[in-house]
Motif scaffolding. Sequence first.
Motif, PDB file in Angstrom:
ATOM      1  N   HIS A   1      -1.805   5.161   7.319  1.00 12.93           N
ATOM      2  CA  HIS A   1      -1.918   5.540   6.016  1.00 12.93           C
ATOM      3  C   HIS A   1      -2.969   4.953   5.166  1.00 12.93           C
ATOM      4  O   HIS A   1      -2.754   3.926   4.750  1.00 12.93           O
ATOM      5  N   PHE A   2      -3.991   5.785   4.997  1.00  9.03           N
ATOM      6  CA  PHE A   2      -5.049   5.257   3.929  1.00  9.03           C
ATOM      7  C   PHE A   2      -4.947   5.920   2.644  1.00  9.03           C
ATOM      8  O   PHE A   2      -5.273   7.401   2.546  1.00  9.03           O
ATOM      9  N   VAL A   3      -4.329   5.585   1.625  1.00  7.77           N
ATOM     10  CA  VAL A   3      -3.967   6.193   0.355  1.00  7.77           C
ATOM     11  C   VAL A   3      -5.168   6.011  -0.671  1.00  7.77           C
ATOM     12  O   VAL A   3      -5.731   4.846  -0.527  1.00  7.77           O
ATOM     13  N   THR A   4      -5.189   6.764  -1.630  1.00  4.46           N
ATOM     14  CA  THR A   4      -6.292   6.546  -2.816  1.00  4.46           C
ATOM     15  C   THR A   4      -5.789   5.763  -3.906  1.00  4.46           C
ATOM     16  O   THR A   4      -6.757   5.366  -4.773  1.00  4.46           O
TER      17      THR A   4
ATOM     18  N   LYS B   1       0.393   4.768  -2.914  1.00  4.29           N
ATOM     19  CA  LYS B   1       0.943   3.664  -1.848  1.00  4.29           C
ATOM     20  C   LYS B   1       2.462   3.507  -2.251  1.00  4.29           C
ATOM     21  O   LYS B   1       3.146   3.261  -1.253  1.00  4.29           O
ATOM     22  N   ALA B   2       2.732   3.234  -3.363  1.00  3.78           N
ATOM     23  CA  ALA B   2       4.344   3.212  -3.439  1.00  3.78           C
ATOM     24  C   ALA B   2       5.116   4.252  -3.034  1.00  3.78           C
ATOM     25  O   ALA B   2       6.075   4.289  -2.533  1.00  3.78           O
ATOM     26  N   ARG B   3       4.482   5.769  -3.360  1.00  7.41           N
ATOM     27  CA  ARG B   3       5.370   6.615  -3.031  1.00  7.41           C
ATOM     28  C   ARG B   3       5.519   6.931  -1.624  1.00  7.41           C
ATOM     29  O   ARG B   3       6.419   7.230  -0.900  1.00  7.41           O
ATOM     30  N   VAL B   4       4.203   6.753  -0.690  1.00  8.66           N
ATOM     31  CA  VAL B   4       4.507   6.570   0.929  1.00  8.66           C
ATOM     32  C   VAL B   4       5.351   5.699   1.275  1.00  8.66           C
ATOM     33  O   VAL B   4       6.167   6.112   2.191  1.00  8.66           O
ATOM     34  N   GLU B   5       5.607   4.445   0.594  1.00 11.00           N
ATOM     35  CA  GLU B   5       6.654   3.392   1.001  1.00 11.00           C
ATOM     36  C   GLU B   5       7.896   3.877   0.613  1.00 11.00           C
ATOM     37  O   GLU B   5       8.861   3.593   1.489  1.00 11.00           O
ATOM     38  N   LYS B   6       8.102   4.510  -0.468  1.00 10.52           N
ATOM     39  CA  LYS B   6       9.407   5.149  -0.724  1.00 10.52           C
ATOM     40  C   LYS B   6      10.040   6.259   0.299  1.00 10.52           C
ATOM     41  O   LYS B   6      10.974   6.617   0.219  1.00 10.52           O
TER      42      LYS B   6
ATOM     43  N   GLU C   1       8.027   4.921   5.057  1.00  4.95           N
ATOM     44  CA  GLU C   1       6.928   4.331   5.761  1.00  4.95           C
ATOM     45  C   GLU C   1       6.766   2.985   5.683  1.00  4.95           C
ATOM     46  O   GLU C   1       6.807   2.316   4.867  1.00  4.95           O
ATOM     47  N   ASP C   2       6.101   2.309   6.723  1.00  6.30           N
ATOM     48  CA  ASP C   2       6.146   0.868   7.007  1.00  6.30           C
ATOM     49  C   ASP C   2       5.000   0.389   6.113  1.00  6.30           C
ATOM     50  O   ASP C   2       3.737   0.764   6.319  1.00  6.30           O
ATOM     51  N   ALA C   3       5.501  -0.698   5.394  1.00  8.12           N
ATOM     52  CA  ALA C   3       4.447  -1.031   4.171  1.00  8.12           C
ATOM     53  C   ALA C   3       3.177  -1.672   5.055  1.00  8.12           C
ATOM     54  O   ALA C   3       1.923  -1.891   4.465  1.00  8.12           O
ATOM     55  N   ASP C   4       3.173  -2.132   6.179  1.00  8.80           N
ATOM     56  CA  ASP C   4       2.255  -2.937   6.843  1.00  8.80           C
ATOM     57  C   ASP C   4       1.248  -1.760   7.364  1.00  8.80           C
ATOM     58  O   ASP C   4       0.335  -2.274   7.767  1.00  8.80           O
ATOM     59  N   TYR C   5       1.602  -0.509   7.275  1.00  7.90           N
ATOM     60  CA  TYR C   5       0.797   0.577   7.799  1.00  7.90           C
ATOM     61  C   TYR C   5       0.210   1.207   6.738  1.00  7.90           C
ATOM     62  O   TYR C   5      -0.064   2.431   6.803  1.00  7.90           O
TER      63      TYR C   5
END
Length: 387
Positions: A152-155, A160-165, A168-172
């Motif tokens: 995931h390449f977020v803006t 980023k916080a929402r994708v991790e919630k 999704e693996d924070a390392d990616y």
Amino acid sequence: MNKTPRKICAVITARPSYSRVKTALQAIKEHPQLELQLVVAGSALLDRYGTAVHFIEKDGFTIHEKVFMVLEGENKTAMAKTTGLGVMELANVFYNLQPDAVITIADRFETIATSIAAAYQNIPLVHLQGGEVTGNIDEKVRHANTKLADIHFVTSQDAKARVEKMGEDADYVFNTGCPSIDIAARVLQDPAMDFDPVTKYGGVGGPVKATGDYLVVMQHPVTTEYHQSKEDVLKTLRVIHELEIPTFWFWPNVDAGSDGTSNGIRSFREKYNPQHIRFLKNMEPVDFLKLLLHSNVLVGNSSVGIRECSFLGVPVVNIGTRQNRRLRGTNVIDVAYDEASIKDAIRSQMKNPRNSRSAVYGNGNSGQKIADLLATIDLRFHKTITY
């Protein structure tokens, strides 16, 4: 010993997707450890939506495959069928190209076809611009793409916080910023309005000049409110007509309801023939951002008002729910589809002193960040939810 370059396949399905990824494509193309495979599909190939493929080719990119997949109708059923056709066609494209990773972009309804075709074939899937909030069908598609994607390449940090919630693996999950901001940063370095929009891009309507006061309008249908699209655009048209400020108006994206939006524009134009409005299909990304930069206000509901205009400091009147709850700068005034409110907001923004630039979506080096990560990160096609 030199490693074989990784083959990175990016799929461009629509006019706005190209500006969202252009600098990343260039950085991938130029990276010694990467090989760009470019697929152009959907409305990016169609003349009535501005034939974005011509701008892509003009910029020097080699197109490996073209996928015609848009069904006529511009309604909910046509959207579903277009997406299904996209899965079938893109599955064959990926089988033939054998990429090491596939890039899907943002949240347009047909982008999930890219995600399904790649994920089901165990091809590492890279999603750009996950974790944002939009509403309508784009909201569902964006987060579905996130769950299908491996990288995931977020803006923004918010995204980023929402994708991790979402497990999704924070390392990616990487906050790279948005590649469209890279273009905006270059425009700020060379801001001269060095072209005439009518001479270069044609269009129809009055002989509007990009000098002095002028507006830009980009209004798309809302897929969950597509039956209102004609009346919605007529309200904006009436306001712009009454204000009599020179205006460059861009045709809508292909979505459920775009027939209604287009019909509203055509019927209004035939009835009133407004000479202070010029209707255009498309522009090269740099030219478009220069046009925005020198405008007084962007009116409508395009995400460019939320992203690029926040970086450029261009005042925006955002109408309706299409950009509901999106992270935004202080350059935006939100209004409903009410003619008096739209008119008052435009007049207010005409007085905006242009001191509200924001870097919430990046600072201008996103494309290179994305290419460098794609060259070095461990590519994977298997994951497990983190909670």
